[in-house]
Design an enzyme around this catalytic site. Structure first.
Site, PDB file in Angstrom:
ATOM      1  N   GLU A   1      -2.992  -5.663  -0.982  1.00 25.99           N
ATOM      2  CA  GLU A   1      -1.439  -5.413  -0.923  1.00 25.99           C
ATOM      3  C   GLU A   1      -0.392  -6.516  -1.536  1.00 25.99           C
ATOM      4  O   GLU A   1      -0.789  -7.512  -1.406  1.00 25.99           O
ATOM      5  CB  GLU A   1      -0.756  -5.440   0.774  1.00 25.99           C
ATOM      6  CG  GLU A   1       0.146  -4.299   0.912  1.00 25.99           C
ATOM      7  CD  GLU A   1      -0.273  -2.895   0.842  1.00 25.99           C
ATOM      8  OE1 GLU A   1      -0.251  -2.402  -0.183  1.00 25.99           O
ATOM      9  OE2 GLU A   1      -1.232  -2.587   1.640  1.00 25.99           O
ATOM     10  N   HIS A   2       0.508  -5.949  -2.182  1.00 24.27           N
ATOM     11  CA  HIS A   2       1.272  -6.857  -3.012  1.00 24.27           C
ATOM     12  C   HIS A   2       0.440  -7.824  -4.062  1.00 24.27           C
ATOM     13  O   HIS A   2       0.623  -8.725  -4.282  1.00 24.27           O
ATOM     14  CB  HIS A   2       2.154  -7.813  -2.552  1.00 24.27           C
ATOM     15  CG  HIS A   2       3.186  -7.192  -1.473  1.00 24.27           C
ATOM     16  ND1 HIS A   2       4.353  -6.899  -1.973  1.00 24.27           N
ATOM     17  CD2 HIS A   2       3.226  -6.518  -0.384  1.00 24.27           C
ATOM     18  CE1 HIS A   2       5.152  -6.205  -1.333  1.00 24.27           C
ATOM     19  NE2 HIS A   2       4.705  -5.914  -0.300  1.00 24.27           N
ATOM     20  N   THR A   3      -0.721  -7.031  -4.742  1.00 26.50           N
ATOM     21  CA  THR A   3      -1.630  -7.567  -5.610  1.00 26.50           C
ATOM     22  C   THR A   3      -1.305  -6.842  -6.962  1.00 26.50           C
ATOM     23  O   THR A   3      -1.699  -7.446  -8.052  1.00 26.50           O
ATOM     24  CB  THR A   3      -2.834  -7.482  -5.208  1.00 26.50           C
ATOM     25  OG1 THR A   3      -3.142  -6.058  -4.634  1.00 26.50           O
ATOM     26  CG2 THR A   3      -3.301  -8.576  -4.107  1.00 26.50           C
ATOM     27  N   ASP A   4      -1.015  -5.779  -6.890  1.00 29.12           N
ATOM     28  CA  ASP A   4      -0.861  -4.771  -8.097  1.00 29.12           C
ATOM     29  C   ASP A   4       0.128  -5.438  -9.270  1.00 29.12           C
ATOM     30  O   ASP A   4      -0.510  -5.205 -10.278  1.00 29.12           O
ATOM     31  CB  ASP A   4      -0.626  -3.320  -7.775  1.00 29.12           C
ATOM     32  CG  ASP A   4       0.611  -2.942  -7.148  1.00 29.12           C
ATOM     33  OD1 ASP A   4       1.631  -3.929  -6.983  1.00 29.12           O
ATOM     34  OD2 ASP A   4       0.896  -1.708  -7.275  1.00 29.12           O
TER      35      ASP A   4
ATOM     36  N   ASP B   1       0.893   2.985  -6.652  1.00 23.45           N
ATOM     37  CA  ASP B   1       0.953   4.294  -5.868  1.00 23.45           C
ATOM     38  C   ASP B   1       0.768   5.493  -6.798  1.00 23.45           C
ATOM     39  O   ASP B   1       0.364   6.580  -6.389  1.00 23.45           O
ATOM     40  CB  ASP B   1       2.500   4.255  -5.316  1.00 23.45           C
ATOM     41  CG  ASP B   1       2.643   3.210  -4.434  1.00 23.45           C
ATOM     42  OD1 ASP B   1       1.604   2.402  -4.047  1.00 23.45           O
ATOM     43  OD2 ASP B   1       3.894   2.916  -4.261  1.00 23.45           O
TER      44      ASP B   1
ATOM     45  N   SER C   1       7.445   9.160  -2.354  1.00 23.47           N
ATOM     46  CA  SER C   1       8.001   9.191  -3.794  1.00 23.47           C
ATOM     47  C   SER C   1       7.034   9.369  -5.044  1.00 23.47           C
ATOM     48  O   SER C   1       7.196  10.068  -6.113  1.00 23.47           O
ATOM     49  CB  SER C   1       9.096   8.002  -4.085  1.00 23.47           C
ATOM     50  OG  SER C   1       8.389   6.781  -4.007  1.00 23.47           O
TER      51      SER C   1
ATOM     52  N   GLU D   1      10.063   5.320 -11.553  1.00 25.29           N
ATOM     53  CA  GLU D   1      10.504   4.570 -10.261  1.00 25.29           C
ATOM     54  C   GLU D   1      11.337   3.344 -10.810  1.00 25.29           C
ATOM     55  O   GLU D   1      12.323   3.030 -10.143  1.00 25.29           O
ATOM     56  CB  GLU D   1       9.183   4.174  -9.617  1.00 25.29           C
ATOM     57  CG  GLU D   1       9.458   3.637  -8.477  1.00 25.29           C
ATOM     58  CD  GLU D   1       9.172   4.581  -7.115  1.00 25.29           C
ATOM     59  OE1 GLU D   1       8.482   5.602  -7.272  1.00 25.29           O
ATOM     60  OE2 GLU D   1       9.954   4.293  -6.015  1.00 25.29           O
TER      61      GLU D   1
ATOM     62  N   SER E   1      14.736  21.157  -2.698  1.00 23.31           N
ATOM     63  CA  SER E   1      13.960  20.378  -1.890  1.00 23.31           C
ATOM     64  C   SER E   1      14.250  21.071  -0.327  1.00 23.31           C
ATOM     65  O   SER E   1      15.276  21.053   0.229  1.00 23.31           O
ATOM     66  CB  SER E   1      14.429  18.944  -1.764  1.00 23.31           C
ATOM     67  OG  SER E   1      13.766  18.190  -0.470  1.00 23.31           O
TER      68      SER E   1
HETATM   69  C1  GLA Z   1       4.834  -0.665  -2.807  1.00 27.36           C
HETATM   70  C2  GLA Z   1       4.730  -0.406  -4.438  1.00 27.36           C
HETATM   71  C3  GLA Z   1       3.266  -0.619  -4.926  1.00 27.36           C
HETATM   72  C4  GLA Z   1       2.731  -2.074  -4.334  1.00 27.36           C
HETATM   73  C5  GLA Z   1       3.009  -2.047  -2.863  1.00 27.36           C
HETATM   74  C6  GLA Z   1       2.646  -3.228  -2.123  1.00 27.36           C
HETATM   75  O1  GLA Z   1       4.155   0.342  -2.493  1.00 27.36           O
HETATM   76  O2  GLA Z   1       5.052   0.629  -4.846  1.00 27.36           O
HETATM   77  O3  GLA Z   1       3.207  -0.744  -6.424  1.00 27.36           O
HETATM   78  O4  GLA Z   1       3.195  -3.029  -4.741  1.00 27.36           O
HETATM   79  O5  GLA Z   1       4.139  -1.788  -2.506  1.00 27.36           O
HETATM   80  O6  GLA Z   1       1.191  -3.484  -2.292  1.00 27.36           O
END
Ligand code: GLA
Length: 385
Positions: A34-37, A172, A128, A160, A68
């Protein structure tokens, strides 16, 4: 006789000739990483068995009309013009994808489209991204074009960034476009190379509990974390010129720069570096079916996100705490960007009921609202049906 979606389409847009195009793209849950991408690191998500689906017909002009069913609202824009200020916010994801595809010379004409989704909105499960990817596929099909799925994910990420103002990484959109049934994807966000790891044990389920809260300032906090990571890299670089992203550093290098770093920047760096290591270990443990090891790594990931990265919230912490008390739960952690959204847990099939009961009992008492829960399995990525 038309199916109910086709009937709904005709209710919104009238009867017309020409074939229907039907696309769908899944939401995702990230098992770890998480929060690594956006730090050139590793992520390990699955596509879930919940989708945004689009039923579309080509139009002879540039107009895009989207209805929608979730918002119960019609949005309209033209491929190739600026965004109308009063365009509903949800439609900007689609507008952004249309623009990304137009700029690549892939689409000229618009569509009429009915948008339905089973991905909870705002639940941290990438509703999204699934909307962007499904829209992209429908627009391409209606224009008689195809696009490599990696490129489609990049176009959706561009949307995005530029139309929804969310400076996200690639996870995502990538998993929504390229997920594989019964596999989790170990994605190297530096070069987008990937390994699909089979999830073998039929008795192990992936369980999601949604806090049903979304705290304000998510985008601002997200950007702030990105800035702190960049700050950490700038400091690391002075001693270790080969460091281009936190991905290139280890904990001893970070420690060597501690005195030069603001304590918060140090902690952000420590999360990302340790999370990358956990993600690689987790993928190995999963490949070997070692769920106990996977579970421990999930708890460690949660603690690191809570204490070092500062992106959890009381509701997420409570759900993880409850999960940890239920026998048969291997591990649990917050998933996605944080500040609300969902937790993900790895659970023995026979423990799901007890976990659900426990959350239903304790979460409302401690957080003043209900959580929504479901078990899921790794599904396929986006497709035209
Ligand atoms: C959101 C972002 C992703 C990623 C996560 C944290 O989902 O869209 O790109 O950074 O937070 O892992």
């Amino acid at each position: 006789m038309n199916n109910p979606l086709e009937q709904e389409f005709e209710k919104q847009f009238g009867k017309s000739s020409g074939p229907f195009f039907h696309s769908r793209a899944p939401g995702r849950v990230n098992l770890i990483g998480e929060h690594t991408d956006y730090n050139d690191g590793f992520v390990f998500p699955i596509a879930i068995d919940r989708f945004t689906a689009i039923l579309a017909k080509a139009r002879p002009d540039r107009k895009v009309r989207l209805f929608s069913t979730t918002q119960n609202e019609l949005a309209e824009f033209s491929v190739a013009d600026v965004v109308a200020k009063d365009a509903p916010k949800w439609s900007l994801y689609a507008k952004g994808v249309a623009e990304a595809l137009r700029q690549r010379g892939l689409i000229k004409n618009g569509i009429d489209a009915l948008v339905t989704t089973t991905v909870p909105i705002g639940g941290g499960l990438s509703s999204s991204a699934s909307f962007e990817v499904a829209t992209g596929l429908a627009l391409l099909a209606a224009n008689g074009k195809t696009l490599d799925k990696v490129e489609l994910a990049l176009a959706a990420q561009w949307a995005e960034h530029n139309y929804a103002g969310m400076p996200c990484g690639i996870m995502d959109q990538f998993i929504s476009a390229l997920g594989e049934k019964d596999h989790a994807m170990l994605l190297d966000c530096r070069d987008l190379s990937r390994r699909q790891v089979p999830i073998k044990d039929a008795n192990m389920r992936i369980f999601i509990a949604n806090t049903n809260v979304k705290h304000e300032l998510v985008q601002g906090e997200y950007q702030a974390r990105r800035n702190q990571c960049e700050r950490a890299v700038a400091i690391l670089k002075k001693k270790f010129p080969a460091v281009k992203a936190l991905r290139d550093a280890d904990l001893s290098m970070l420690e060597a720069c501690r005195m030069e770093m603001d304590p918060a920047v140090f902690r952000r760096g420590r999360h990302v570096i340790s999370e990358n290591a956990r993600t690689l270990k987790f993928a190995e443990a999963m490949a070997g079916g070692d769920w106990a090891a996977c579970g421990q790594l999930m708890y460690q990931s949660h603690e690191s996100l809570r204490d070092d990265y500062g992106v959890s919230c009381p509701e997420l912490n409570v759900l993880v705490e409850i999960a940890a008390t239920v026998p048969g739960v291997y591990g649990a952690r917050m998933t996605g960007g944080g500040f609300g959204g969902s937790i993900v847990a790895m659970v023995q099939q026979q423990a799901i009921e007890a976990l659900t009961v426990e959350i239903d009992k304790q979460y409302p008492a401690r957080c003043g609202k209900q959580a929504s829960m479901f078990a899921t399995s790794a599904g396929a990525g986006a497709e035209l049906i």
